[in-house]
Design a protein around this motif. Structure first.
Motif, PDB file in Angstrom:
ATOM      1  N   ARG A 237       5.557 -24.527  -4.099  1.00  0.00           N
ATOM      2  CA  ARG A 237       4.795 -25.625  -4.689  1.00  0.00           C
ATOM      3  C   ARG A 237       3.491 -25.767  -3.900  1.00  0.00           C
ATOM      4  O   ARG A 237       3.517 -25.851  -2.671  1.00  0.00           O
ATOM      5  CB  ARG A 237       5.583 -26.932  -4.637  1.00  0.00           C
ATOM      6  CG  ARG A 237       6.833 -26.908  -5.497  1.00  0.00           C
ATOM      7  CD  ARG A 237       7.516 -28.267  -5.508  1.00  0.00           C
ATOM      8  NE  ARG A 237       8.675 -28.252  -6.379  1.00  0.00           N
ATOM      9  CZ  ARG A 237       8.621 -28.451  -7.686  1.00  0.00           C
ATOM     10  NH1 ARG A 237       7.462 -28.676  -8.259  1.00  0.00           N
ATOM     11  NH2 ARG A 237       9.717 -28.423  -8.418  1.00  0.00           N
TER      12      ARG A 237
ATOM     13  N   SER B  76       1.777 -28.127  -3.195  1.00  0.00           N
ATOM     14  CA  SER B  76       1.734 -29.298  -2.317  1.00  0.00           C
ATOM     15  C   SER B  76       2.183 -28.959  -0.905  1.00  0.00           C
ATOM     16  O   SER B  76       1.878 -29.673   0.045  1.00  0.00           O
ATOM     17  CB  SER B  76       2.618 -30.417  -2.876  1.00  0.00           C
ATOM     18  OG  SER B  76       3.952 -29.955  -3.016  1.00  0.00           O
TER      19      SER B  76
ATOM     20  N   PRO C 146       2.931 -25.104  -9.737  1.00  0.00           N
ATOM     21  CA  PRO C 146       3.675 -24.274  -8.775  1.00  0.00           C
ATOM     22  C   PRO C 146       3.634 -22.804  -9.190  1.00  0.00           C
ATOM     23  O   PRO C 146       3.395 -22.481 -10.353  1.00  0.00           O
ATOM     24  CB  PRO C 146       5.095 -24.833  -8.862  1.00  0.00           C
ATOM     25  CG  PRO C 146       4.919 -26.219  -9.389  1.00  0.00           C
ATOM     26  CD  PRO C 146       3.755 -26.164 -10.318  1.00  0.00           C
TER      27      PRO C 146
END
Length: 283
Positions: free
Chosen positions: A9, A11, A25
């Motif tokens: 992902r 993040s 993702p």
């Protein structure tokens, strides 16, 4: 089955702004080289039409088909139904590799009750090319689609749906055509829902009768009339490759005698020699 090495992902990656952290993702998989089964089948039938294809090329395609069956059987045994089997989703490597791709429409069965809820979004039916995956309520590729898929009966889908898809691939290997063709996706879907299952020997009369029968059984409209598993279908093809009878075909006596003679050549040759000697002695 092509392996996936990682799923990440964004993040979790260093980023300079929040916009980067909200990106889609991604995953990393093996880079696959080779030609698709569709391309290999097209090449074989082009050579066959020119009188240049030998039996070894046909046997190579059937051996690849057995590998596809075994791959699908592996997935089915773990509760995964592919639902979009076709030659374009199979890659043949230069050294005998057979890789089944594109599991994006796969259905994961519930291990307790054998069913799974399909939480995919409901989309309007679009009109892709007949050999392309349809992204709407009817999941799969129209030209290779099982009847239960064509009518949207997702609760009926199980490993026998993949058996139908494998039968459709075999149909393509034997004829160089998909089972269902038409001017539009709607027409092809109608045939998949309502029309009789096509017979490959009607398109290619030289198709070995036993292989035609195996293909027809794999593509039976009723799930209970198909092979119970991809492994059972693979075994049938292996029996044919070994010059053994298959369950789907009631071999006539003449065919059985020819096959028996092939498998017992020394005995047949000796018998012919004895008969010839007796005939000459009588003369």
């Amino acid at each position: 089955i092509v392996p996936v090495y990682e799923m990440v992902r964004p993040s979790g990656l260093p980023s300079r702004n929040t916009a980067d952290a909200e990106e889609t993702p991604f995953y990393t998989m093996r880079f696959v080289r080779g030609q698709t089964l569709t391309e290999a089948v097209r090449d074989y039938h082009r050579k066959r039409g020119d009188g240049l294809a030998g039996p070894l090329e046909f046997i190579t395609l059937l051996n690849a088909f057995v590998s596809i069956c075994n791959t699908v059987a592996f997935a089915n045994a773990r509760g995964v139904i592919h639902r979009d089997l076709k030659g374009q989703n199979v890659v043949l490597g230069d050294y005998g590799e057979v890789i089944v791709l594109d599991w994006g429409l796969a259905k994961v069965m519930n291990q307790h009750d054998g069913e799974a809820d399909d939480d995919r979004p409901s989309l309007d039916l679009v009109d892709p090319a007949p050999d392309q995956t349809n992204p709407g309520l009817v999941l799969g590729t129209p030209a290779f689609m099982a009847p239960e898929q064509a009518v949207g009966r997702h609760e009926l889908i199980d490993q026998r749906t993949d058996v139908y898809g494998l039968g459709a691939i075999l149909f393509n290997v034997l004829s160089d055509q998909p089972p269902y063709t038409g001017a539009s996706t709607a027409e092809i879907l109608r045939k998949a829902r309502d029309a009789d299952v096509p017979r490959v020997e009607q398109l290619v009369p030289s198709t070995p009768p036993a292989l035609a029968a195996v293909c027809a059984k794999a593509m039976a409209r009723r799930l209970e009339d198909r092979y119970p598993s991809a492994s059972a279908l693979a075994r049938e093809i292996q029996h044919w490759l070994a010059d053994e009878p298959v369950l789907a075909y009631q071999e006539p006596l003449r065919g059985w005698l020819r096959r028996w003679a092939r498998r017992h050549k020394p005995l047949v040759t000796s018998a012919i020699a004895i008969l010839a000697t007796c005939f000459l002695a009588i003369l």
